[in-house]
Design an enzyme around this catalytic site. Sequence first.
Site, short mmCIF file in Angstrom:
data_model
loop_
_atom_site.label_atom_id
_atom_site.label_comp_id
_atom_site.label_asym_id
_atom_site.label_seq_id
_atom_site.Cartn_x
_atom_site.Cartn_y
_atom_site.Cartn_z
N SER A 288 -87.64 107.57 -95.40
CA SER A 288 -86.96 108.51 -96.28
C SER A 288 -87.91 109.47 -96.99
O SER A 288 -89.03 109.09 -97.37
CB SER A 288 -86.17 107.74 -97.35
N HIS A 382 -80.03 104.31 -101.25
CA HIS A 382 -80.35 103.14 -100.44
C HIS A 382 -80.30 101.84 -101.26
O HIS A 382 -79.89 100.80 -100.75
CB HIS A 382 -81.73 103.31 -99.79
#
Length: 452
Positions: A288, A382
């Site tokens: 990410s 997340h």
Amino acid sequence: MEAVLTRTVDSLPTYETREKSPPPPESSSLEFIQFYRSLDKAQRPTFLGKLSSDFGVDHKCVAELAANVMDSQKRDMSTVLQAEDRLRYSLTPRYKVLLNHISRVEGGVKFLVDLKADVNEFLASKTSDSPHIRDLNGTLKSMLSEWFSVGLLSLERVTWKSPCELLQKISQYEAVHPVRNWTDIKRRVGPYRRCYVFTHGAMPGEPLVVLHVALKEEISDNIQTIVREFSSLDSVEDINKVNAAVFYSISSTQPGLQGVELGNYLIKRVVRELQGEFPHMNQFSSLSPIPGFTNWLLGLLNEQRKEGPSNWILSDMEFRDIEEITGGRAYETMRKLLSTNEWVSSERLVKALEPVLMRLCAWYLYGEKRRGYALNPVANFHLQNGATMWRLNWLADTSPRGLSASCGMMVNYRYFLQDTSANSNRYLRTKEIEASDQIRNLVLQFQKASKL
């Protein structure tokens, strides 16, 4: 505007006739859509303000029915429940009838999604901040959340044989790692890659959220090996080389669906899909970006300049090393180098800054909070899904965008499937972040340096 609204927005049927009233003509919905689209950007907030204030809830009726509910408390339960049901019905905004019927005409759902995007923009920019507009925003969000619930979405795998229009839209919507050309998109849906989208029957051919996955032997620690280095386009996948699924890009395509949970459900569905295809696969992780880190750090360095340096960002040795390498004041030089990305061209400076930026970034991800949750939006996404903040990666994205956003760093959020539910519940309930030893050690280094 007044005349159009009067013609197109029907009155709310009475409580007694609510299930028997004929629907408004389709022409009303089409006229509303056509008129709204004819307005320029500056006129739309005024139009929506009039719609939401003049054609919303009948507040006088609500007050009377609320009093009836209070009076009914001394009577039998059947009377209480009916009074409550009447009150509940009276809280329906008059314009909701129109919105419901717009959703039933061709292209109507897409129009409402775009309308919600406009309302989001008006509220964010303070173009219109009336309580009526906020109530319209809430009504639209509630309706879209119901229509776009996960049970009504279709999961599709995108391949090179998918419709050209869909491939083009995926290229255009890619928000994390821009697609360079058709060969690039062909590789991203080719061997050792997967691309999945959620679609909705009311918006055919329109991807709602897009997830790109790399199939790897191990969890990737940099994006270069994913978007710049590919297997041959005609190679055959070796199942023995597929042990890990790396989610390297997830993009929501419809601003009007902001706040409607889609991305987390897509990841969960894709995990099940990949487990069916590769039963032995047991490693699932994101790779990410860290948007906002560089801006956060430049803010700290600006504070140092205004208040005078106090050596908590840098240790004494780091301070001396940077001044020796650059020949300038450490904090002022850092601020300039990070603003221009010039530091990455010096091997000595890269080596000197690595421990500094790694511990600062770990703290930014783990310690900086908004309402008790992770400040960084990608981290918060997340962590809410139950992932573990697993590994911070140095020089993982050396593209201009990656260097500008996060000094080139990226982070893996690891999905340990047996723990995701417990992690998610704990984070949402107690705001506790599940993190690896590497992350915790970097945070500890930051806390020691800053005397926190």
